[in-house]
Scaffold this motif. Sequence first.
Motif, mmCIF file in Angstrom:
data_model
loop_
_atom_site.group_PDB
_atom_site.id
_atom_site.type_symbol
_atom_site.label_atom_id
_atom_site.label_comp_id
_atom_site.label_asym_id
_atom_site.label_seq_id
_atom_site.Cartn_x
_atom_site.Cartn_y
_atom_site.Cartn_z
ATOM 1 N N VAL A 51 -33.740 39.512 -14.875
ATOM 2 C CA VAL A 51 -32.331 39.652 -15.233
ATOM 3 C C VAL A 51 -31.784 40.965 -14.681
ATOM 4 O O VAL A 51 -30.675 41.023 -14.131
ATOM 5 C CB VAL A 51 -32.159 39.592 -16.764
ATOM 6 N N SER A 52 -32.563 42.032 -14.819
ATOM 7 C CA SER A 52 -32.131 43.341 -14.345
ATOM 8 C C SER A 52 -31.883 43.343 -12.845
ATOM 9 O O SER A 52 -30.886 43.909 -12.367
ATOM 10 C CB SER A 52 -33.181 44.394 -14.699
ATOM 11 N N THR A 53 -32.777 42.721 -12.081
ATOM 12 C CA THR A 53 -32.630 42.717 -10.624
ATOM 13 C C THR A 53 -31.333 42.053 -10.197
ATOM 14 O O THR A 53 -30.607 42.565 -9.337
ATOM 15 C CB THR A 53 -33.824 41.999 -9.971
ATOM 16 N N VAL A 54 -31.017 40.915 -10.804
ATOM 17 C CA VAL A 54 -29.796 40.195 -10.437
ATOM 18 C C VAL A 54 -28.556 40.991 -10.835
ATOM 19 O O VAL A 54 -27.599 41.108 -10.063
ATOM 20 C CB VAL A 54 -29.780 38.798 -11.086
ATOM 21 N N LEU A 55 -28.555 41.560 -12.046
ATOM 22 C CA LEU A 55 -27.395 42.335 -12.490
ATOM 23 C C LEU A 55 -27.197 43.578 -11.624
ATOM 24 O O LEU A 55 -26.066 43.926 -11.259
ATOM 25 C CB LEU A 55 -27.564 42.734 -13.955
ATOM 26 N N ALA A 77 -45.978 41.142 -21.463
ATOM 27 C CA ALA A 77 -45.874 40.904 -20.025
ATOM 28 C C ALA A 77 -44.799 39.862 -19.713
ATOM 29 O O ALA A 77 -44.023 40.019 -18.760
ATOM 30 C CB ALA A 77 -47.225 40.448 -19.472
ATOM 31 N N ALA A 78 -44.731 38.795 -20.500
ATOM 32 C CA ALA A 78 -43.716 37.761 -20.301
ATOM 33 C C ALA A 78 -42.314 38.319 -20.548
ATOM 34 O O ALA A 78 -41.360 38.004 -19.818
ATOM 35 C CB ALA A 78 -43.982 36.579 -21.226
ATOM 36 N N THR A 79 -42.191 39.166 -21.576
ATOM 37 C CA THR A 79 -40.902 39.807 -21.847
ATOM 38 C C THR A 79 -40.479 40.675 -20.674
ATOM 39 O O THR A 79 -39.305 40.682 -20.267
ATOM 40 C CB THR A 79 -40.991 40.674 -23.122
ATOM 41 N N ALA A 80 -41.431 41.408 -20.111
ATOM 42 C CA ALA A 80 -41.136 42.252 -18.955
ATOM 43 C C ALA A 80 -40.687 41.414 -17.760
ATOM 44 O O ALA A 80 -39.767 41.807 -17.026
ATOM 45 C CB ALA A 80 -42.366 43.079 -18.581
ATOM 46 N N GLY A 114 -43.697 37.058 -12.522
ATOM 47 C CA GLY A 114 -42.836 35.898 -12.747
ATOM 48 C C GLY A 114 -41.365 36.231 -12.645
ATOM 49 O O GLY A 114 -40.515 35.324 -12.600
ATOM 50 N N ASN A 115 -41.031 37.533 -12.595
ATOM 51 C CA ASN A 115 -39.620 37.912 -12.447
ATOM 52 C C ASN A 115 -39.039 37.426 -11.132
ATOM 53 O O ASN A 115 -37.822 37.318 -10.998
ATOM 54 C CB ASN A 115 -39.456 39.429 -12.610
ATOM 55 N N LEU A 116 -39.896 37.115 -10.139
ATOM 56 C CA LEU A 116 -39.392 36.572 -8.877
ATOM 57 C C LEU A 116 -38.688 35.241 -9.096
ATOM 58 O O LEU A 116 -37.627 34.976 -8.520
ATOM 59 C CB LEU A 116 -40.550 36.404 -7.886
ATOM 60 N N VAL A 117 -39.257 34.390 -9.956
ATOM 61 C CA VAL A 117 -38.640 33.092 -10.258
ATOM 62 C C VAL A 117 -37.339 33.300 -11.029
ATOM 63 O O VAL A 117 -36.316 32.652 -10.754
ATOM 64 C CB VAL A 117 -39.608 32.204 -11.057
ATOM 65 N N VAL A 118 -37.365 34.203 -12.025
ATOM 66 C CA VAL A 118 -36.156 34.487 -12.806
ATOM 67 C C VAL A 118 -35.052 34.991 -11.886
ATOM 68 O O VAL A 118 -33.892 34.559 -11.983
ATOM 69 C CB VAL A 118 -36.450 35.523 -13.909
ATOM 70 N N THR A 119 -35.410 35.887 -10.966
ATOM 71 C CA THR A 119 -34.427 36.419 -10.022
ATOM 72 C C THR A 119 -33.853 35.323 -9.143
ATOM 73 O O THR A 119 -32.633 35.257 -8.918
ATOM 74 C CB THR A 119 -35.080 37.499 -9.132
ATOM 75 N N ALA A 122 -39.361 39.815 -3.451
ATOM 76 C CA ALA A 122 -40.643 39.209 -3.078
ATOM 77 C C ALA A 122 -41.658 40.272 -2.675
ATOM 78 O O ALA A 122 -42.799 40.277 -3.148
ATOM 79 C CB ALA A 122 -40.444 38.211 -1.941
ATOM 80 N N VAL A 123 -41.259 41.191 -1.782
ATOM 81 C CA VAL A 123 -42.208 42.219 -1.357
ATOM 82 C C VAL A 123 -42.473 43.218 -2.483
ATOM 83 O O VAL A 123 -43.566 43.791 -2.574
ATOM 84 C CB VAL A 123 -41.710 42.951 -0.093
ATOM 85 N N LEU A 124 -41.488 43.426 -3.356
ATOM 86 C CA LEU A 124 -41.696 44.301 -4.514
ATOM 87 C C LEU A 124 -42.771 43.733 -5.424
ATOM 88 O O LEU A 124 -43.652 44.454 -5.905
ATOM 89 C CB LEU A 124 -40.375 44.484 -5.266
ATOM 90 N N VAL A 125 -42.711 42.425 -5.654
ATOM 91 C CA VAL A 125 -43.677 41.765 -6.533
ATOM 92 C C VAL A 125 -45.098 41.903 -5.987
ATOM 93 O O VAL A 125 -46.043 42.203 -6.738
ATOM 94 C CB VAL A 125 -43.316 40.278 -6.705
ATOM 95 N N VAL A 126 -45.263 41.726 -4.679
ATOM 96 C CA VAL A 126 -46.603 41.857 -4.101
ATOM 97 C C VAL A 126 -47.115 43.284 -4.259
ATOM 98 O O VAL A 126 -48.281 43.509 -4.601
ATOM 99 C CB VAL A 126 -46.598 41.435 -2.620
ATOM 100 N N GLY A 127 -46.248 44.263 -4.037
ATOM 101 C CA GLY A 127 -46.662 45.654 -4.183
ATOM 102 C C GLY A 127 -47.070 46.004 -5.599
ATOM 103 O O GLY A 127 -48.075 46.683 -5.812
#
Length: 336
Positions: free
Chosen positions: A18-22, A9-12, A94-99, A238-243
Amino acid sequence: MFFLGVFFAATAAVAYGVSTVLRALGARRAAVAARSESGDKRNPMGGPTVGSTVSTLTDPAFLAGTITVMIGFLGGAFAARYLPLFLSQTIVSGNLVVTALLGTRILGIRLHTRDWLAISVVIISLCMLGLSSSHHPGGGENNLFHWGLLFATIAISAAALACVFLLGRSGAIAGGASAGLLYGIVAIAARVMRGIDPFDPVALLTDPAVWSLAIAGAVAFWVQTIALQLGAVNGVTAVLVVGEVAGPGIVGVVFLSDSARPGYEWLAIVGFIGAVIGAMLVAWYGSHEADHFGEKPQPDGGWRRGARNNPANQQFDADAHTHESSGSQPASEHER
């Protein structure tokens, strides 16, 4: 298996961030190039053209983001099988913070106190959901559930595509939320699909949940890509994460025997409400980030969305009006 699930899960979470920003970087560059080549002949609804979307898919940064999203996809799928959906999706969120962190370096996004507070509300609320969850193995064996998941996938996919293509720029947040629900379906399908252990290719290929996973994953990737062309990366994420957290969490409780820990039901409710409110704040403030074409300066850090009293914004608006009156376009940051 629990710690292995946490690792996946942490790896994901890191891979998705990273993927979202790229992919956002690739989407912005393609949007700028398409506008320059077409002389500002854009989709009349304000949405992306087919050409700009195709260019996005071939951008080097976007291709690198596609590789990392596949890593996130696999990590999230494994985590969904080893952990309760409440917990696995909370860690992935947690990808929201990474993004947000990478966006400040790669996309030039300025995060103000209001943005950090809103992001913190989302993360803390999602952690509440994770801490309040309990897991009881089982659920999802009913074939009716698998077919219902497939029909829900098709309906949400159709709605998601309609949002990003028919609503124009106003469809960015709706598209991000729809993509989140579809990523959530990926986690649900990974949790319940048959033919994994023991491995049975016939059972795997004939399971409607596997079809749901394939359809939801492909449409979510496409819709998120277009949403990143249309809107601010932090707001969409942000809204993606909630969904992708709330959807599987609710399904897990209702159909898959996931439940809140005894005495922690209140924490789950507070966490859910906080996550929704926090994501709405991130989307609200993030919707006035500098756009893809550099037509607006970065907003200041005030609590009013768009910082309309910012002298720099007022001067820029006046300059833009002058250029429009003379029939010319203001130069973008990429052209300067």
